[in-house]
Motif scaffolding. Structure first.
Motif, short mmCIF file in Angstrom:
data_model
loop_
_atom_site.label_atom_id
_atom_site.label_comp_id
_atom_site.label_asym_id
_atom_site.label_seq_id
_atom_site.Cartn_x
_atom_site.Cartn_y
_atom_site.Cartn_z
N HIS A 103 10.28 0.34 -2.93
CA HIS A 103 9.74 -0.73 -1.80
C HIS A 103 10.14 -1.97 -1.99
O HIS A 103 10.89 -2.79 -0.56
CB HIS A 103 8.24 -0.28 -1.80
N THR A 113 0.56 -1.25 0.22
CA THR A 113 -0.17 0.15 -0.06
C THR A 113 1.43 0.96 0.03
O THR A 113 2.06 1.57 1.12
CB THR A 113 -0.60 0.15 1.45
N ILE A 114 0.60 2.14 -1.01
CA ILE A 114 1.62 3.07 -1.60
C ILE A 114 0.77 4.33 -0.96
O ILE A 114 -0.32 4.62 -1.63
CB ILE A 114 2.07 3.20 -2.99
N VAL A 115 1.22 5.37 -0.48
CA VAL A 115 0.45 6.21 -0.20
C VAL A 115 1.31 7.69 -1.12
O VAL A 115 1.92 7.90 -0.48
CB VAL A 115 0.37 6.95 1.36
N GLU A 164 -4.46 5.93 -0.76
CA GLU A 164 -4.10 5.03 -0.23
C GLU A 164 -4.01 3.64 -1.73
O GLU A 164 -4.64 3.93 -2.36
CB GLU A 164 -4.17 4.03 0.72
N ASP A 219 8.09 10.35 2.04
CA ASP A 219 7.96 8.77 3.31
C ASP A 219 6.52 8.20 2.38
O ASP A 219 5.20 9.50 2.15
CB ASP A 219 7.07 9.53 4.33
N TYR A 220 6.49 8.23 1.92
CA TYR A 220 5.28 6.86 0.95
C TYR A 220 4.16 6.27 1.29
O TYR A 220 3.88 4.96 1.14
CB TYR A 220 6.16 6.47 0.10
N GLY A 221 4.06 5.84 3.05
CA GLY A 221 3.69 4.72 3.29
C GLY A 221 4.30 3.26 4.55
O GLY A 221 4.99 4.02 5.14
N PRO A 222 4.91 2.82 3.41
CA PRO A 222 6.37 1.51 4.36
C PRO A 222 7.38 2.21 4.72
O PRO A 222 7.75 1.34 5.77
CB PRO A 222 5.68 0.85 3.01
N GLN A 252 -2.08 11.42 0.69
CA GLN A 252 -3.11 11.12 1.41
C GLN A 252 -4.04 9.85 1.06
O GLN A 252 -5.00 9.56 1.56
CB GLN A 252 -4.13 11.80 2.80
#
Length: 338
Positions: free
Chosen positions: A104, A58-60, A65, A139-142, A63
């Motif tokens: 990632h 899951t890439i944000v 997803e 900062d892309y989530g993971p 905001q």
């Protein structure tokens, strides 16, 4: 993990990436360029392993997803798979999600030089935007990732460099080659003497493999009297040389591919008008995931020029991007020491 150079070919069809492994070999990866919105809940992985967990992340982005990865679903209700087919694709959040997904899955957190590619006809318009957007800390989530510098090159140059990696003597300054990259949404070509690109004979147009899949879908829709929207599955069936399954029937795609040849011929004719007869070209290097579909028409258009289908055509650009990035970094370091 820190890496000096990381290369990503975010294509309309698949996202491919390459980096230098600890052993010194080139490590590559690939997953579909599909970035649907992430589900609000997931059932896979539950039920004491009866439902296996999929390899997705899951890439944000802003905001929102998105779900990306090797096991992202190829089908969706009403064809909404999360694929973006437009000239400004590189400016989309889908593109960013796919790019960060590649980073990632490679397990990279620090990149000294990120190398990206663009279709030839989009280089001038979008290269600056790519450099600006993906230089910095994110900062892309993971997790967080830092990128010191972004380099953007024409996509087919990646295949040219990959093809020449072990055959430098065949790619000297006086040796001309035509590199054709048949992607999912665009077909691009570069005419080069050695590694010097001839701008007047290098170009690209919308018209890659996806238009063939769409044409085949339209023909099946006509014959079945039912709308066909699963072009991702048509792509998969053609690549694996298997029938296309539709409402309980296995449909042989070969006749439909034959009926789609005029579409391919139109793209090849546009390219032929731009590059001319190729009397001085040593070879045509064919790359890209759609290369096999276009090869017969290209052979017919240039019957006296050697046609080479590059090894591992899907990842060729990414490997070439990596080699270009490493060479540039080496030159910069040598200049800094001088």
């Amino acid at each position: 993990m820190k890496t000096s150079v990381f290369a990503i070919d975010v294509g309309y069809g698949n996202t491919k990436y390459a980096h230098r492994a600890a052993s010194g070999t080139i490590a590559t990866g690939m997953f579909p360029s599909l970035a649907p919105l992430a589900a609000s809940h997931a059932l896979s992985g539950y039920g004491d392993s009866v439902l296996a967990a999929r390899k997705v992340a899951t890439i944000v982005i802003e905001q929102i997803e998105y779900e990306v990865g090797p096991d992202v679903s190829l089908t969706a209700a009403y064809g909404k798979t999360g694929r973006a087919l437009s000239n400004d694709f590189v400016l989309s959040d889908n593109y960013a999600a796919l790019l960060f997904g590649a980073i990632h899955f490679a397990g990279v957190t620090q990149i000294e030089r990120l190398v990206l590619g663009l279709p030839v006809h989009n280089m001038k318009k979008y290269s600056g935007a790519l450099r600006d957007r993906f230089t910095g800390t994110f900062d892309y989530g993971p997790g967080r990732i830092s990128i010191d510098k972004v380099v953007v090159i024409p996509q087919p140059l990646g295949s040219l460099v990959a093809a020449s990696a072990n055959r430098q003597s065949e790619f000297g300054r006086e040796s001309a080659h035509l590199v054709i990259d048949v992607g999912y949404f665009t077909t691009d070509w570069v005419y080069a003497n050695g590694f010097t690109m001839d701008d007047k004979r290098s170009d690209g147009i919308p018209g890659g493999a996806s238009q063939i899949y769409q044409r085949i879908a339209a023909l099946i829709s006509r014959d079945q009297d039912e709308q066909v929207e699963d072009i991702e599955l048509i792509d998969k069936a053609l690549r694996e040389r298997k029938p296309f399954f539709f409402y309980g029937n296995d449909i042989d795609l070969a006749p439909y591919l034959e009926q789609s040849q005029p579409v391919i011929a139109g793209v090849v004719k546009e390219m032929q008008n731009n590059v001319g007869q190729l009397t001085n070209a040593r070879s045509i290097i064919l790359s890209g995931g759609g290369g096999a579909l276009y090869a017969p028409s290209i052979r017919k258009a240039f019957p006296r020029v050697t046609l080479e289908v590059i090894d591992s055509p899907c990842t060729a650009n990414a490997k070439g991007f990596l080699i270009v990035g490493e060479a540039g970094l080496t030159r910069e370091r040598a200049t800094a020491k001088a």
